[in-house]
Write an enzyme that holds these catalytic residues in place. Sequence first.
Site, PDB file in Angstrom:
ATOM      1  N   HIS B 235       0.807  -1.234   0.000  1.00 41.05           N
ATOM      2  CA  HIS B 235       0.000   0.000   0.000  1.00 41.05           C
ATOM      3  C   HIS B 235       0.841   1.285   0.000  1.00 41.05           C
ATOM      4  O   HIS B 235       0.443   2.287  -0.562  1.00 41.05           O
ATOM      5  CB  HIS B 235      -0.998   0.004   1.171  1.00 41.05           C
ATOM      6  N   ASP B 236       2.017   1.267   0.640  1.00 45.78           N
ATOM      7  CA  ASP B 236       2.828   2.487   0.747  1.00 45.78           C
ATOM      8  C   ASP B 236       4.005   2.508  -0.218  1.00 45.78           C
ATOM      9  O   ASP B 236       4.944   3.297  -0.040  1.00 45.78           O
ATOM     10  CB  ASP B 236       3.357   2.630   2.189  1.00 45.78           C
ATOM     11  N   LYS B 239       5.779   5.581  -1.565  1.00 42.20           N
ATOM     12  CA  LYS B 239       6.621   6.439  -0.721  1.00 42.20           C
ATOM     13  C   LYS B 239       8.087   6.411  -1.143  1.00 42.20           C
ATOM     14  O   LYS B 239       8.875   7.258  -0.728  1.00 42.20           O
ATOM     15  CB  LYS B 239       6.500   6.019   0.756  1.00 42.20           C
ATOM     16  N   HIS B 264       2.146   9.973  -2.608  1.00 41.87           N
ATOM     17  CA  HIS B 264       2.601   8.572  -2.566  1.00 41.87           C
ATOM     18  C   HIS B 264       1.511   7.625  -3.027  1.00 41.87           C
ATOM     19  O   HIS B 264       1.780   6.522  -3.496  1.00 41.87           O
ATOM     20  CB  HIS B 264       3.138   8.192  -1.169  1.00 41.87           C
ATOM     21  N   HIS B 294      -6.029   4.085  -0.499  1.00 34.65           N
ATOM     22  CA  HIS B 294      -6.046   3.716   0.922  1.00 34.65           C
ATOM     23  C   HIS B 294      -6.073   4.936   1.842  1.00 34.65           C
ATOM     24  O   HIS B 294      -6.076   4.796   3.069  1.00 34.65           O
ATOM     25  CB  HIS B 294      -4.876   2.773   1.283  1.00 34.65           C
ATOM     26  N   ASP B 323      -4.508   0.246   8.221  1.00 33.16           N
ATOM     27  CA  ASP B 323      -3.369   1.176   8.216  1.00 33.16           C
ATOM     28  C   ASP B 323      -3.498   2.192   9.354  1.00 33.16           C
ATOM     29  O   ASP B 323      -2.553   2.442  10.102  1.00 33.16           O
ATOM     30  CB  ASP B 323      -3.338   1.884   6.849  1.00 33.16           C
TER      31      ASP B 323
END
Lengths: 117, 398
Positions: B235-236, B239, B264, B294, B323
């Site tokens: 999900h990240d 970044k 991101h 998200h 999250d």
Amino acid sequence: MTIREMYEATGADYDDVLARLMGKEELVKRLVLKYDKDPNYDKLKNAISINSYQDAFEAAHTIKGLAANLGFARLYTASAALTEKLRAQAYEDLAPLFEDVCRAQEELLEKIEAVDD
Amino acid sequence: MESVEKEADREVNREDNQNTGRKDNRDAGSDRKKILITDDSELNRTILINILGDDYDVVEATNGEEAIAILKDQGDTIDLLLLDYVMPKMDGFQVLNEMSRFRWKVDIPVIIISAENDQSFIVKAYELGASDYITRPFNSILVRHRVESIMRLHLNEKKMVDLAVSQITEKHQNNSMMVHILSGIVEFRNGESGRHILNVQTITEMLVREFMRISDQYRFSEEEIVMIPTAAALHDIGKISIPSSILNKPGALTHAEFTVMKAHTTEGYTMLRSIKTYRDKPLIQMASGVCRWHHERFNGKGYPDGLVGDDIPIAAQIVSLADVYDALSSERCYKKAYSHELTMRMILKGECGVFNPLLIECLKNLANVIPERLRDASPERAYKEDIQRIIENTLRSE
């Protein structure tokens, strides 16, 4: 009396039994000679005498299976009939069927007795 | 003359081989299959032992209760159960019922042997899960063949399932290992705990299962249930393109910095979608959506697209709640870790935005078990179980 003579004397098909038990005469003989020590007939008699019908059913059913496998034709027919009566819970006309089993059993034990060891 | 000698040699060799072959068979105790014979009549057991004793190890039980006790005690060494029907205490059908209660029937095939020849009775035996049915009087050759073929059939099926499980597990583990390495890199650069991804995955999976339990709005297949947590791990990933001066800034972000930070989501989406070879794969489709959405909120107040309600893909909705839970309950460069209780209070009060009410319901239902599950979670955890479930479901649906 040989084991074959014993079967023939009780109106049973010895060759059929022999074929089902790998053709081993020794095995058939050993199993037949063990039959008089089988406790199910006494169990059946006891259960009938005290009207314990579930126990009677179990014993009759086991006798039916043993008689089938060992080829005791008369005992098989008699015990099968008794098993079905007990299963149907038709307890009022048990007596004649039970007597048939007794007769077949006693005749059989008498003949087994006469088999040469 | 020479040929005669050779012939004789060969004969001796053949005999040697036969002898060793037989010896091996006897000595290799683990190779010999074991049968549990359950019959209240000793004479009946004797007959069966005479028929089968040369080829198999035999254990005897004199009634159903005894059979169950033996199965409990040494079930994993027993390869087949020969079961009489009419017995005192517990009859054959009750034994079958007990066995399915403990899921033993999956491992041990059962052959019923009975003087019953009523058709409905035989049908019932099969319905209760017996593999075969033998009526008295039986022929010894038939008994041997049935026993052998039922064992072989069962063994083949078990081998097939085991093989499939190990192959799929292997493949899946390789996949998830790569996902972990990748997300671990991002995590490391973010200066996160190192357990953030794992925690988000764990909570995500719990939410998915709970969601399916309380609502029939979505039907996830077992494959999807495994896939959503994998997508969650990514999900990240966007970044990676955010400068670390912003990522790891201890204090609050300025408006301009926050704008960069928010990117991101779309960065991650674009990264995954730009992989031409894989962008049509279900996992990449799902993961790119999770990356992008998200941070959306159910009331449309999230970013980057301000999607509302179920316009936000359900996987992204689930991951966003997971999250938030983990972000609050873990330490970050800009905050301390909050307790589970405070985390729950803040989410329920809507301090982190509005979530799908059904998902909030799920979170509340799971509140008691989440801290413990997060403590016990490990990357290899439960993969085998997941895969086993998929395969069993597939076999059952055939």
